[in-house]
Scaffold this motif. Structure first.
Motif, short mmCIF file in Angstrom:
data_model
loop_
_atom_site.label_atom_id
_atom_site.label_comp_id
_atom_site.label_asym_id
_atom_site.label_seq_id
_atom_site.Cartn_x
_atom_site.Cartn_y
_atom_site.Cartn_z
N LEU A 24 55.53 62.36 41.20
CA LEU A 24 55.76 63.66 41.82
C LEU A 24 57.23 64.06 41.73
O LEU A 24 57.55 65.24 41.54
CB LEU A 24 55.28 63.62 43.27
N ALA A 72 47.44 64.10 46.43
CA ALA A 72 48.90 64.00 46.36
C ALA A 72 49.57 65.36 46.24
O ALA A 72 50.69 65.55 46.72
CB ALA A 72 49.30 63.12 45.18
N ASN A 75 50.07 69.31 49.22
CA ASN A 75 51.18 70.00 49.87
C ASN A 75 52.20 70.57 48.90
O ASN A 75 53.34 70.83 49.28
CB ASN A 75 51.90 69.05 50.83
N SER A 76 51.80 70.71 47.66
CA SER A 76 52.71 71.31 46.71
C SER A 76 52.25 72.73 46.40
O SER A 76 51.05 72.96 46.22
CB SER A 76 52.75 70.50 45.42
N ASP A 243 50.64 59.70 51.75
CA ASP A 243 49.75 59.08 52.73
C ASP A 243 48.28 59.28 52.43
O ASP A 243 47.47 58.37 52.61
CB ASP A 243 50.08 59.64 54.12
#
Lengths: 280, 270
Positions: A24, A72, A75-76, A243
């Protein structure tokens, strides 16, 4: 003039077995790099996990790898996951994935085909020179000059770049097209090895202007291999992967000694393919 | 059956800001201690330093505590403790250790009192056993290898403090690439004497997130996503915590321990 910036899409191909914070970070570093040049605007990041047919040792099912990548990037607001590559039944060359994603960015045109995909640059400039012309009739392979088409660049670490040198792993004409028509963004710790590698390759050297080297200012060694090893040993992977990914791995009991043995002794798909090609 | 020794890990530092690497220290330390078979890590404590420490670029403890709380929201065993930051002035690390150790004893005592008030049938066999033979928790200082090196900095530590830390409490020292903590131990008689109480843990997954670089990146508008937890990044943006101005705070000032311990007379020159 902010409109004159070239739009860039970053495409990362890889196993993502599993995805980690390091993967990321590559996107973040590349985006910052391009923005600082003042000439580019990164509009999207794409994570394209490789298909199961790649046959890499320890590679678990694409379903899991895609799901984890999606968790993953939840939240992008600019990086997303694409499962086109992973849903193919056969392994696909990276170049084909690049072409596919470039193709997707072109305005809809029945005459465009995957094989004809040609990246286009600086169309804005062209338009400016001919202010009074109508839009020309679209012919096959001619650039639509309504607006410039974003460039799709392959985002990678120095290990991928250096893998160009592994015999039978890449076709040299693929490497040429990747660097000539699309471009490479390579994140590395100390640029020296990578620069040397580029210097020693005629193809890469010729197109070095299209190879962007970005130095990673936080040495970050969170490799998927190490994550899998930690999991086998019952060690914590918190704060190394998002997480949600950690929770998913735990819940589904992914990555044990058995999963690491998958594809043991099997030849990697590209090696299989090119070795048999050269025999023929 | 020999029961494991309960351990509490305490990390002191600026946490300016807290990063994923800080939290990794706890995870790595816990794994290591558990794998020895002798210990059970029951708690982790993050103790941000007092504002009075005087380190350059140190932002208000209010922010540093808030950020640490956000970062540790999802942890079920690590917490932030503001005691150190709330003291009137900077407190020696050994005193922070003593405080938290006494706190843990006090809690154990409270638990014992509570257990006594329960009717025998309501307690499990395990509980009554532990009440009769309580295993006292050990409090260990969690740190990186560079921390060990600072013991050598003149006037930064009092010799007797170092002795108490390694003798009475113990260190769990996580080492990164390029540091050789066993060397530092060998070079110090004191540390060598108590090396049985210094746990050296190698972190193989290099993840050198320096808070200094983080702050510098923030000032330049560069991304720190995936290096700090998202809520911390959001907090920093919302409160505009790190700026060029904040970086200059305490510039030219001596660190409080140096100020206290240096010989009277001329201060150290820049």
């Amino acid at each position: 003039d902010p409109d004159r910036k070239t739009e860039v899409v970053l495409l990362a191909c890889g196993s993502f077995n599993p995805i980690t914070n390091m993967h990321l970070r590559l996107f973040e570093l590349a985006k910052d790099y391009f923005h600082e040049t003042g000439k580019y605007k990164v509009i999207k990041g794409i994570i394209s996990p490789v298909g199961d047919a790649y046959k890499k040792k320890g590679l678990i099912s694409a379903n899991h790898r895609v799901t984890m990548a999606k968790l993953a990037t939840k939240n992008s607001d600019w990086v997303e996951v694409d499962d086109w590559e992973s849903s193919q039944s056969e392994w696909l060359e990276t170049l084909k994935v690049l072409r596919y994603h470039h193709q997707k960015l072109l305005p809809p045109d029945a005459t465009n085909s995957l094989e004809d995909a040609v990246p286009l640059t600086k169309l804005g400039q062209k338009r400016k020179r001919e202010p009074n012309r109508h839009n020309p009739i679209k012919k096959k392979n001619q650039s639509p000059d309504i607006k410039s088409v974003p460039q799709v660049k392959l985002l990678c670490g120095s290990d991928m770049l250096e893998s160009f040198g592994v015999p039978n792993l890449w076709k040299s004409e693929d490497i040429t097209e990747i660097v000539e028509k699309h471009g490479l963004v390579c994140i590395s710790r100390a640029g020296t090895n990578v620069q040397k590698f580029i210097y020693e390759s005629d193809i890469l050297w010729r197109h070095k202007n299209n190879i962007h080297l970005v130095e990673e200012w936080i040495p970050n060694d969170i490799s998927s291999t190490k994550i899998r090893r930690a999991l086998r040993r019952g060690h914590s992977i918190r704060y190394l992967v998002p997480d949600g990914v950690r929770a998913y791995i735990e819940k589904n009991h992914l990555y044990g000694p058995e999963s690491e043995d998958r594809n043991a002794g099997v030849v990697l798909a590209p090696l299989q393919k090119y070795a048999s090609d050269s025999k023929n | 059956m020999k029961s494991r020794i309960p351990v509490i890990l305490l990390a002191c530092g600026s946490f300016n800001p807290i990063t994923n690497m800080h939290m990794r220290l706890f995870e790595v330390a816990r794994d290591h201690l558990h794998h020895t078979g002798r210990y059970q890590v029951i708690e982790g404590i993050v103790s941000p330093v007092n504002d009075n420490y005087g380190k350059q670029g140190l932002v208000s403890a209010r922010h540093r505590i808030a950020m640490a709380k956000l970062a540790l929201e999802t942890s079920d065993w690590i917490r932030v403790d503001p005691w150190e930051s709330k003291q009137e002035t900077w407190t020696e690390t050994v005193k922070v250790l003593r405080h938290h150790y006494n706190e843990s004893l006090r809690l154990l005592q409270c638990k014992k009192e509570f257990m006594k008030t329960q009717r025998p049938t309501e307690t499990s066999a395990g509980d009554s056993l532990s009440c009769q033979h309580p295993v006292l928790p050990e409090l260990k200082l969690l740190c990186g290898a560079d921390f060990l090196q600072t013991f050598k900095t003149p006037n930064l530590w009092k010799e007797e403090d170092i002795k108490e830390i390694v003798e009475k409490f113990g260190l769990v020292c996580i080492s990164r690439a390029g540091s050789n903590p066993s060397q530092y131990i060998k070079e110090s008689e004191l540390l060598t004497q108590f090396q049985h109480n210094i746990f050296l843990v190698r972190e193989w997954i290099q993840n050198e997130i320096s808070a200094t670089q983080i702050r510098s990146a923030l000032c330049r508008g560069l991304s720190v996503k995936y290096l700090l937890p998202d809520p911390v990044i959001a907090y920093i943006a919302q409160h505009n915590v790190y700026t060029e101005q904040s970086e200059r705070s305490n510039q030219g000032h001596l660190l409080q321990p140096l100020r206290l311990h240096s010989t009277r007379g001329t201060p150290l020159s820049d």
